[in-house]
Design a protein around this motif. Sequence first.
Motif, mmCIF file in Angstrom:
data_model
loop_
_atom_site.group_PDB
_atom_site.id
_atom_site.type_symbol
_atom_site.label_atom_id
_atom_site.label_comp_id
_atom_site.label_asym_id
_atom_site.label_seq_id
_atom_site.Cartn_x
_atom_site.Cartn_y
_atom_site.Cartn_z
ATOM 1 N N ASP A 26 -6.258 -7.211 10.077
ATOM 2 C CA ASP A 26 -4.877 -7.421 10.546
ATOM 3 C C ASP A 26 -4.155 -6.078 10.646
ATOM 4 N N ARG A 27 -4.348 -5.247 9.652
ATOM 5 C CA ARG A 27 -3.703 -3.936 9.642
ATOM 6 C C ARG A 27 -4.224 -3.060 10.787
ATOM 7 N N ARG A 55 0.832 -1.217 0.000
ATOM 8 C CA ARG A 55 0.000 0.000 0.000
ATOM 9 C C ARG A 55 0.859 1.257 0.000
ATOM 10 N N LEU A 58 1.175 -14.839 4.748
ATOM 11 C CA LEU A 58 0.053 -15.555 4.123
ATOM 12 C C LEU A 58 0.536 -16.465 2.990
ATOM 13 N N ILE A 94 2.504 -7.889 1.862
ATOM 14 C CA ILE A 94 1.064 -7.635 1.719
ATOM 15 C C ILE A 94 0.372 -7.282 3.042
ATOM 16 N N GLY A 95 1.149 -7.178 4.119
ATOM 17 C CA GLY A 95 0.508 -6.826 5.386
ATOM 18 C C GLY A 95 1.251 -7.426 6.546
ATOM 19 N N PRO A 96 0.672 -7.320 7.731
ATOM 20 C CA PRO A 96 1.418 -7.693 8.937
ATOM 21 C C PRO A 96 1.615 -9.192 9.145
ATOM 22 N N LEU A 97 0.796 -10.029 8.532
ATOM 23 C CA LEU A 97 0.920 -11.472 8.759
ATOM 24 C C LEU A 97 1.421 -12.182 7.506
ATOM 25 N N ASN A 116 -7.238 -9.134 5.957
ATOM 26 C CA ASN A 116 -6.055 -8.284 5.807
ATOM 27 C C ASN A 116 -6.297 -6.892 6.380
ATOM 28 N N GLU A 117 -7.482 -6.354 6.105
ATOM 29 C CA GLU A 117 -7.808 -5.022 6.623
ATOM 30 C C GLU A 117 -7.810 -5.043 8.156
ATOM 31 N N LEU A 149 -4.731 -10.106 -2.643
ATOM 32 C CA LEU A 149 -4.456 -8.770 -2.103
ATOM 33 C C LEU A 149 -3.774 -7.887 -3.141
#
Lengths: 204, 204
Positions: B193-194, A139, A179, A174-177, B190-191, A187
Amino acid sequence: MRIFVVVGHLATTSPDFSLEDIPGTSGRLDILCRCINSAFVLSHGIRRDVQVYLVLCGGPAQKIICLQGDRLRHLNPDERTTAALLKKALALEADRKFVRSTPGIFVRQGDLAGLLAALREEHPKLPLYYLKEEGADQRQAGIEEGIYVLGDHQGMTEEEEALLEGCKSQLISIGPLSLHADHCIILINNELDRMSVETGKQEP
Amino acid sequence: MRIFVVVGHLATTSPDFSLEDIPGTSGRLDILCRCINSAFVLSHGIRRDVQVYLVLCGGPAQKIICLQGDRLRHLNPDERTTAALLKKALALEADRKFVRSTPGIFVRQGDLAGLLAALREEHPKLPLYYLKEEGADQRQAGIEEGIYVLGDHQGMTEEEEALLEGCKSQLISIGPLSLHADHCIILINNELDRMSVETGKQEP
């Protein structure tokens, strides 16, 4: 154009796997089937501007299966019928040039290094991204239509990482975790869909 | 706590479907299997703070299957083994109270109206969201941990929509294109998680 390259480190290059036990008999081709679903399937149709390249490393001669959204037919969202399409492609005699299996699905011998070289030659303007947990958040990174390289459940080897570094790939996450590859593709597609609307390339 | 409620309008309530042709024999239980994968599966584990409720409408007496992340076992990412778990649950004699099938999987008779009433009573503080193309973009809506209701490939009936409206559900959407329920769940997870990282509830 969105191109997803997924490396299946154990994925079989032979059609001799069982549709009754895909994870157990095909070197986790089930993961790659889910990546195909994530890359192409929309609620009412197929993403025509997407290509997927599967790199199958689980055989003596590695193979590449290419799926092209603009020509793809017979793709259903479920794993088993997708695996059946891959089985058909793997049953073909494959040499160094792509041969067509079913509409939109092609197969040849080849490895990641050769594939990346070919893709960069064919699409010199497309940026190359490598999905990795340590990468910049997509993002924030401002991703664009491009070539996205993902590993399977085993992650990438050191050799492959060096290769991707040599290609000046951009690391994104793609984010905090952490996948699975198929979830990452969803995503990325969503992020690029949003970008397309913002830049007016696509109607919402 | 994240709760995903997925309505399978044709989904069978009987175990008499074929694992060799899940889409063709089970009223599209394959869609619900993929939703389970999206809701729970992480790269190295299971999301423990997630619950999934499947509303199966494709039988004379509707059934609800509940999957609880904190107790769930034997879940693999592939569709077929997930369908086998659902088959096992559907083979149980179900009445109005949940009975346990395998660890973390429960089944009872019931419909969407009763389920929503029960969930709202059990979780009075959780907001209720209904995923619909016309809804507000989840990134702008500031979604939270809550109850997320999704339809299958058929969308919701007028009756179900009226029910959700009566529950004061908030309409949200996941982006510019219309996606399958399982893809929507990935994007919601995902949202959230963020959000968790931003609010410090979860380490990245």
